[in-house]
Motif scaffolding. Structure first.
Motif, PDB file in Angstrom:
ATOM      1  N   THR A 152      47.086  34.485  37.659  1.00 28.71           N
ATOM      2  CA  THR A 152      46.108  34.578  38.730  1.00 28.71           C
ATOM      3  C   THR A 152      45.301  35.835  38.562  1.00 28.71           C
ATOM      4  OG1 THR A 152      47.532  35.846  40.166  1.00 28.71           O
ATOM      5  CG2 THR A 152      47.747  33.452  40.288  1.00 28.71           C
ATOM      6  N   LEU A 153      44.238  35.957  39.354  1.00 27.17           N
ATOM      7  CA  LEU A 153      43.418  37.163  39.279  1.00 27.17           C
ATOM      8  C   LEU A 153      44.216  38.378  39.687  1.00 27.17           C
ATOM      9  CD1 LEU A 153      39.982  36.012  40.691  1.00 27.17           C
ATOM     10  CD2 LEU A 153      40.593  36.530  38.346  1.00 27.17           C
ATOM     11  N   VAL A 154      45.230  38.182  40.522  1.00 29.51           N
ATOM     12  CA  VAL A 154      46.048  39.316  40.908  1.00 29.51           C
ATOM     13  C   VAL A 154      46.822  39.847  39.718  1.00 29.51           C
ATOM     14  CG1 VAL A 154      47.949  40.052  42.372  1.00 29.51           C
ATOM     15  CG2 VAL A 154      46.263  38.450  43.256  1.00 29.51           C
ATOM     16  N   THR A 155      47.499  38.969  38.992  1.00 28.12           N
ATOM     17  CA  THR A 155      48.363  39.427  37.924  1.00 28.12           C
ATOM     18  C   THR A 155      47.607  39.907  36.715  1.00 28.12           C
ATOM     19  OG1 THR A 155      48.593  37.170  37.102  1.00 28.12           O
ATOM     20  CG2 THR A 155      50.265  37.962  38.623  1.00 28.12           C
ATOM     21  N   THR A 156      46.390  39.434  36.486  1.00 34.80           N
ATOM     22  CA  THR A 156      45.686  39.841  35.276  1.00 34.80           C
ATOM     23  C   THR A 156      45.406  41.323  35.235  1.00 34.80           C
ATOM     24  OG1 THR A 156      43.610  39.169  36.353  1.00 34.80           O
ATOM     25  CG2 THR A 156      44.546  37.677  34.714  1.00 34.80           C
ATOM     26  N   TRP A 180      46.722  36.231  48.473  1.00 36.46           N
ATOM     27  CA  TRP A 180      45.351  36.687  48.272  1.00 36.46           C
ATOM     28  C   TRP A 180      44.536  35.645  47.514  1.00 36.46           C
ATOM     29  CZ3 TRP A 180      41.711  39.832  49.867  1.00 36.46           C
ATOM     30  CH2 TRP A 180      40.595  40.075  49.051  1.00 36.46           C
ATOM     31  N   SER A 181      45.071  35.124  46.412  1.00 33.70           N
ATOM     32  CA  SER A 181      44.320  34.137  45.632  1.00 33.70           C
ATOM     33  C   SER A 181      44.101  32.864  46.441  1.00 33.70           C
ATOM     34  CB  SER A 181      45.035  33.828  44.311  1.00 33.70           C
ATOM     35  OG  SER A 181      46.305  33.243  44.538  1.00 33.70           O
ATOM     36  N   LEU A 182      45.089  32.461  47.236  1.00 36.54           N
ATOM     37  CA  LEU A 182      44.908  31.297  48.103  1.00 36.54           C
ATOM     38  C   LEU A 182      43.786  31.549  49.110  1.00 36.54           C
ATOM     39  CD1 LEU A 182      48.606  30.286  48.899  1.00 36.54           C
ATOM     40  CD2 LEU A 182      47.004  29.029  47.472  1.00 36.54           C
ATOM     41  N   THR A 183      43.788  32.744  49.677  1.00 38.95           N
ATOM     42  CA  THR A 183      42.765  33.095  50.661  1.00 38.95           C
ATOM     43  C   THR A 183      41.378  33.088  50.045  1.00 38.95           C
ATOM     44  OG1 THR A 183      44.314  34.422  51.980  1.00 38.95           O
ATOM     45  CG2 THR A 183      41.969  34.910  52.229  1.00 38.95           C
ATOM     46  N   VAL A 184      41.247  33.708  48.874  1.00 37.45           N
ATOM     47  CA  VAL A 184      39.950  33.773  48.195  1.00 37.45           C
ATOM     48  C   VAL A 184      39.425  32.375  47.897  1.00 37.45           C
ATOM     49  CG1 VAL A 184      38.795  34.457  46.051  1.00 37.45           C
ATOM     50  CG2 VAL A 184      40.297  36.069  47.231  1.00 37.45           C
ATOM     51  N   ASN A 185      40.298  31.511  47.384  1.00 38.99           N
ATOM     52  CA  ASN A 185      39.864  30.156  47.026  1.00 38.99           C
ATOM     53  C   ASN A 185      39.508  29.319  48.255  1.00 38.99           C
ATOM     54  OD1 ASN A 185      40.042  30.335  44.209  1.00 38.99           O
ATOM     55  ND2 ASN A 185      42.253  30.011  44.253  1.00 38.99           N
ATOM     56  N   ARG A 189      38.470  30.464  51.155  1.00 36.67           N
ATOM     57  CA  ARG A 189      37.297  31.028  51.833  1.00 36.67           C
ATOM     58  C   ARG A 189      35.975  30.563  51.223  1.00 36.67           C
ATOM     59  NH1 ARG A 189      39.140  37.272  53.369  1.00 36.67           N
ATOM     60  NH2 ARG A 189      40.378  36.658  55.193  1.00 36.67           N
ATOM     61  N   LYS A 190      36.021  29.984  50.066  1.00 37.44           N
ATOM     62  CA  LYS A 190      34.800  29.419  49.501  1.00 37.44           C
ATOM     63  C   LYS A 190      34.308  28.260  50.368  1.00 37.44           C
ATOM     64  CE  LYS A 190      36.088  30.689  44.779  1.00 37.44           C
ATOM     65  NZ  LYS A 190      36.495  30.199  43.422  1.00 37.44           N
ATOM     66  N   THR A 191      35.245  27.640  51.082  1.00 40.87           N
ATOM     67  CA  THR A 191      34.902  26.539  51.991  1.00 40.87           C
ATOM     68  C   THR A 191      34.998  26.966  53.445  1.00 40.87           C
ATOM     69  OG1 THR A 191      35.797  24.956  50.383  1.00 40.87           O
ATOM     70  CG2 THR A 191      35.460  24.159  52.632  1.00 40.87           C
ATOM     71  N   VAL A 192      36.049  27.757  53.755  1.00 41.49           N
ATOM     72  CA  VAL A 192      36.289  28.200  55.133  1.00 41.49           C
ATOM     73  C   VAL A 192      36.320  29.726  55.144  1.00 41.49           C
ATOM     74  CG1 VAL A 192      37.828  28.026  57.123  1.00 41.49           C
ATOM     75  CG2 VAL A 192      37.707  26.133  55.478  1.00 41.49           C
ATOM     76  N   PRO A 193      35.213  30.382  55.496  1.00 41.82           N
ATOM     77  CA  PRO A 193      35.124  31.848  55.418  1.00 41.82           C
ATOM     78  C   PRO A 193      36.158  32.599  56.241  1.00 41.82           C
ATOM     79  CG  PRO A 193      32.952  30.867  55.669  1.00 41.82           C
ATOM     80  CD  PRO A 193      33.940  29.760  55.878  1.00 41.82           C
ATOM     81  N   THR A 194      36.705  31.970  57.281  1.00 36.26           N
ATOM     82  CA  THR A 194      37.673  32.650  58.148  1.00 36.26           C
ATOM     83  C   THR A 194      39.121  32.414  57.730  1.00 36.26           C
ATOM     84  OG1 THR A 194      37.662  30.741  59.652  1.00 36.26           O
ATOM     85  CG2 THR A 194      36.126  32.551  60.130  1.00 36.26           C
ATOM     86  N   ALA A 195      39.360  31.668  56.662  1.00 39.87           N
ATOM     87  CA  ALA A 195      40.727  31.326  56.248  1.00 39.87           C
ATOM     88  C   ALA A 195      41.506  32.580  55.849  1.00 39.87           C
ATOM     89  CB  ALA A 195      40.697  30.347  55.085  1.00 39.87           C
ATOM     90  N   LYS A 196      42.781  32.566  56.163  1.00 35.54           N
ATOM     91  CA  LYS A 196      43.648  33.687  55.791  1.00 35.54           C
ATOM     92  C   LYS A 196      45.064  33.178  55.576  1.00 35.54           C
ATOM     93  CE  LYS A 196      45.104  38.314  57.301  1.00 35.54           C
ATOM     94  NZ  LYS A 196      44.968  39.352  58.372  1.00 35.54           N
ATOM     95  N   TRP A 197      45.514  33.222  54.320  1.00 30.22           N
ATOM     96  CA  TRP A 197      46.879  32.830  53.976  1.00 30.22           C
ATOM     97  C   TRP A 197      47.766  34.073  53.964  1.00 30.22           C
ATOM     98  CZ3 TRP A 197      48.565  27.855  53.302  1.00 30.22           C
ATOM     99  CH2 TRP A 197      47.599  26.870  53.099  1.00 30.22           C
ATOM    100  N   VAL A 198      48.964  33.967  54.527  1.00 28.43           N
ATOM    101  CA  VAL A 198      49.911  35.080  54.518  1.00 28.43           C
ATOM    102  C   VAL A 198      51.275  34.588  54.041  1.00 28.43           C
ATOM    103  CG1 VAL A 198      48.728  36.315  56.379  1.00 28.43           C
ATOM    104  CG2 VAL A 198      50.585  34.703  56.935  1.00 28.43           C
ATOM    105  N   PRO A 238      40.866  46.466  52.060  1.00 32.08           N
ATOM    106  CA  PRO A 238      42.229  46.727  52.558  1.00 32.08           C
ATOM    107  C   PRO A 238      43.049  45.460  52.762  1.00 32.08           C
ATOM    108  CG  PRO A 238      40.588  47.092  54.288  1.00 32.08           C
ATOM    109  CD  PRO A 238      39.835  46.926  53.005  1.00 32.08           C
ATOM    110  N   GLU A 239      42.379  44.320  52.936  1.00 37.54           N
ATOM    111  CA  GLU A 239      43.087  43.060  53.127  1.00 37.54           C
ATOM    112  C   GLU A 239      43.866  42.666  51.875  1.00 37.54           C
ATOM    113  OE1 GLU A 239      42.074  38.899  55.412  1.00 37.54           O
ATOM    114  OE2 GLU A 239      40.635  39.623  53.930  1.00 37.54           O
ATOM    115  N   TYR A 240      43.384  43.104  50.725  1.00 38.06           N
ATOM    116  CA  TYR A 240      44.051  42.814  49.457  1.00 38.06           C
ATOM    117  C   TYR A 240      45.479  43.344  49.486  1.00 38.06           C
ATOM    118  CZ  TYR A 240      44.565  42.824  44.307  1.00 38.06           C
ATOM    119  OH  TYR A 240      44.979  42.626  43.014  1.00 38.06           O
ATOM    120  N   ALA A 241      45.625  44.629  49.833  1.00 40.74           N
ATOM    121  CA  ALA A 241      46.953  45.234  49.906  1.00 40.74           C
ATOM    122  C   ALA A 241      47.747  44.682  51.081  1.00 40.74           C
ATOM    123  CB  ALA A 241      46.833  46.754  50.020  1.00 40.74           C
ATOM    124  N   GLU A 242      47.069  44.391  52.162  1.00 41.45           N
ATOM    125  CA  GLU A 242      47.738  43.847  53.349  1.00 41.45           C
ATOM    126  C   GLU A 242      48.433  42.529  53.038  1.00 41.45           C
ATOM    127  OE1 GLU A 242      46.469  41.411  57.356  1.00 41.45           O
ATOM    128  OE2 GLU A 242      44.986  42.733  56.441  1.00 41.45           O
TER     129      GLU A 242
END
Length: 535
Positions: A12-16, A324-329, A331-340, A448-452
């Motif tokens: 994922t973009l995180v691990t790269t 984070w990667s789930l959230t980014v992907n 949000r391309k459709t739903v800007p308010t989406a947030k996976w935790v 900051p959401e990245y680290a959160e």
């Protein structure tokens, strides 16, 4: 860790960006020449040695580009030829048909020079049959950089009867593997908290279905998105099934779910435990109430699953993806989406359990039909020298180094150009040295959401993760039955989930398991674990 956990572990973009997070992030790597430049080593004279290398075919290219035509494959081919006089050809191996395809290749003598699997039993089977080269001397002679890079994995796995038949990938961080994620924005809208037990998960999923917090239409809500339970899947049963009381205390059939429980010294595969039955009865209930994907049985390549979470229809998943990667992907459709991250569920005894990655992952083998096995080992050593390329791409093009961290220059470009396949070209490492700290995460992304989102994702493995045992001695029953048991498990468990009469179908499921030698399979594991305990 069996391949179900691994770890696949697609990059994922995180691990790269984590290759430089530790002192050993570049272990064994050489200075990376840019594409088209002169390689650092002198070309070996004479006719090039051809090396055919397996690579997973996941059918996941974002724009139809074939992995064999990708920029990093071309870099590898050009520089392996310049440095080591190796002519590299990549041969796609369908991820959803791994074992079947490998067996066909081996039987026909048409296998590539390097074949790959996450299945240790398959390594043992090929070694026992004399189908793969013993690699001890070749590794000593041609694998200096391999030995330097992945010694912890070599010390743990890849041997059979004391001889090396596989070179395992080194999982450089054990804070990796499947975990549960949920839509925090949906929870907030409904005034709910993340579930902490399996019963609470049911309550939340039902609320998602009935109240449609995403506004996608009740008929379109997929409370729990899940694809088929085979090895090409991107969604799993691990977290919820661990919450039901099933552990991963031994090797198991190659499905993405916990392997089973060790009770009074006796191993029981998950399909043959009361906890396993109760979990699949729970899944049957979810299916009947429309709380899981109706099409999961036929979604063998996870295409429907991917569409469901990226479109914003899904509220809960269990997968290798980070929040984070789930959230980014999404949000391309739903800007308010947030996976935790959802922490491991509390079980009836109050305990919390999850599996962390082992120190090894993918296994590389060299079939006996390979005429130049030394060339195969030389190629793997080439990868070890340039591990940074197959971890992060090309410096100056895909990443830059700041404060010892590899930071992507253009994350969106990386995702399209290398992110979907880079991890599959990396045959020697998986993950990176140690989970990142919150401070490192903040340096890598100013948002900051990245680290959160990522801090609890990594912390869960450190706090609750346990490593599964690795049995490195012959298991003839497993070698004989693993393929049939896995195929049966996928088909029978899928039928149980969608059955109109679960109790009747479960009786059939367990009867079929026993007839195929499932309990003999478990007995062998029990004996091997007992032998290991005596050592």
């Amino acid at each position: 860790m069996k391949k179900g956990l691994l770890l696949g572990l697609t990059l994922t973009l995180v691990t790269t960006v984590f290759a430089g997070c530790s002192k050993n992030g570049d272990a064994g790597s050489a200075s990376t020449p840019a594409p088209g430049s002169s390689a650092s080593a002198t070309k070996t004279p004479g006719k090039p040695q051809k090396v055919r290398v397996s690579v997973w075919d996941r059918s996941n290219s974002p724009d139809g580009t074939k992995i064999t035509d990708s920029v990093i494959v071309k870099w590898i081919q050009e520089n392996a030829l310049k440095e080591d006089n190796l002519e590299v050809e990549y041969v796609p191996l369908p991820r959803s048909q791994e074992t079947e395809k490998l067996n066909v290749w081996m039987a026909s003598g048409e296998a590539p020079d390097i074949i790959i699997t996450y299945n240790a039993d398959l390594v043992f089977q090929y070694a026992e049959q004399g189908g793969v080269w013993q690699l001890d001397e070749l590794l000593d002679k041609y694998g200096a950089d391999i030995n330097k890079l992945i010694k912890p994995a070599l010390d743990t796995a890849g041997t059979y009867k004391g001889k090396r038949y596989a070179i395992p990938a080194f999982r450089m961080s054990q804070a990796a593997g499947p975990s549960m994620k949920i839509r925090q924005d949906w929870l907030d809208k409904l005034g709910l908290k993340a579930p902490t037990t399996l019963d609470e998960l049911y309550t939340v999923l039902k609320a998602f279905k009935e109240k449609d917090p995403g506004g996608v239409g009740k008929e379109n809500v997929v409370p729990w998105a899940i694809p088929a339970i085979n090895q090409s899947a991107k969604g799993f049963f691990f977290g919820p099934m661990w919450g039901a009381g099933v552990n991963s205390e031994g090797p198991g059939i190659d499905l993405y779910m916990p392997t089973g429980n060790l009770v009074s010294g006796q191993f029981h595969s998950s399909i043959d435990t009361q906890q396993g039955k109760e979990f699949f009865a729970f899944m049957n209930k979810l299916y009947k109430e429309g709380l899981i994907s109706k099409e999961f049985v036929t979604d063998v390549n996870s295409q429907k699953y991917t569409q469901q979470y990226t479109s914003g229809q899904a509220g809960f998943v269990d997968s290798n993806d980070d929040p984070w990667s789930l959230t980014v992907n999404t949000r391309k459709t739903v800007p308010t989406a947030k996976w935790v991250t959802v922490m491991p569920f509390k079980r009836s005894d109050g305990s919390q359990y999850m599996q962390k990655a082992s120190s090894y992952g993918l296994f590389n083998m060299v079939p006996k039909t390979t005429k130049n096995p030394e060339a195969a080992v030389k190629f793997l050593n080439f990868l070890a020298k340039h591990i940074n390329v197959v971890q992060s791409g090309i410096e100056g093009t895909h990443y830059k180094v700041e404060n010892g961290l590899r930071l992507p220059i253009d994350p969106d470009k990386n995702a399209k150009e290398i992110g979907w396949y880079l991890g599959d070209l990396n045959l020697l490492t998986q993950g990176y040295m140690g989970p990142p700290t919150k401070e490192q995460l903040l340096k890598m992304n100013t948002n900051p959401e990245y680290a959160e989102l990522l801090t609890p994702f990594y912390e869960q493995f450190e706090k609750y993760g346990k490593e599964a045992p690795f049995i490195d001695s012959p298991r003839p029953v497993a070698q004989k039955n693993i393929v049939n048991l896995t195929k049966y498990g996928y088909e029978a468990l899928s039928k149980a989930i969608i059955a109109s009469d679960f109790e009747k179908e479960w009786t059939n499921t367990l009867d079929g398991w026993v007839k195929l030698g499932g309990r003999d399979y478990d007995k062998e594991i029990s004996e091997k674990l007992a032998e290991m305990k005596k050592k």
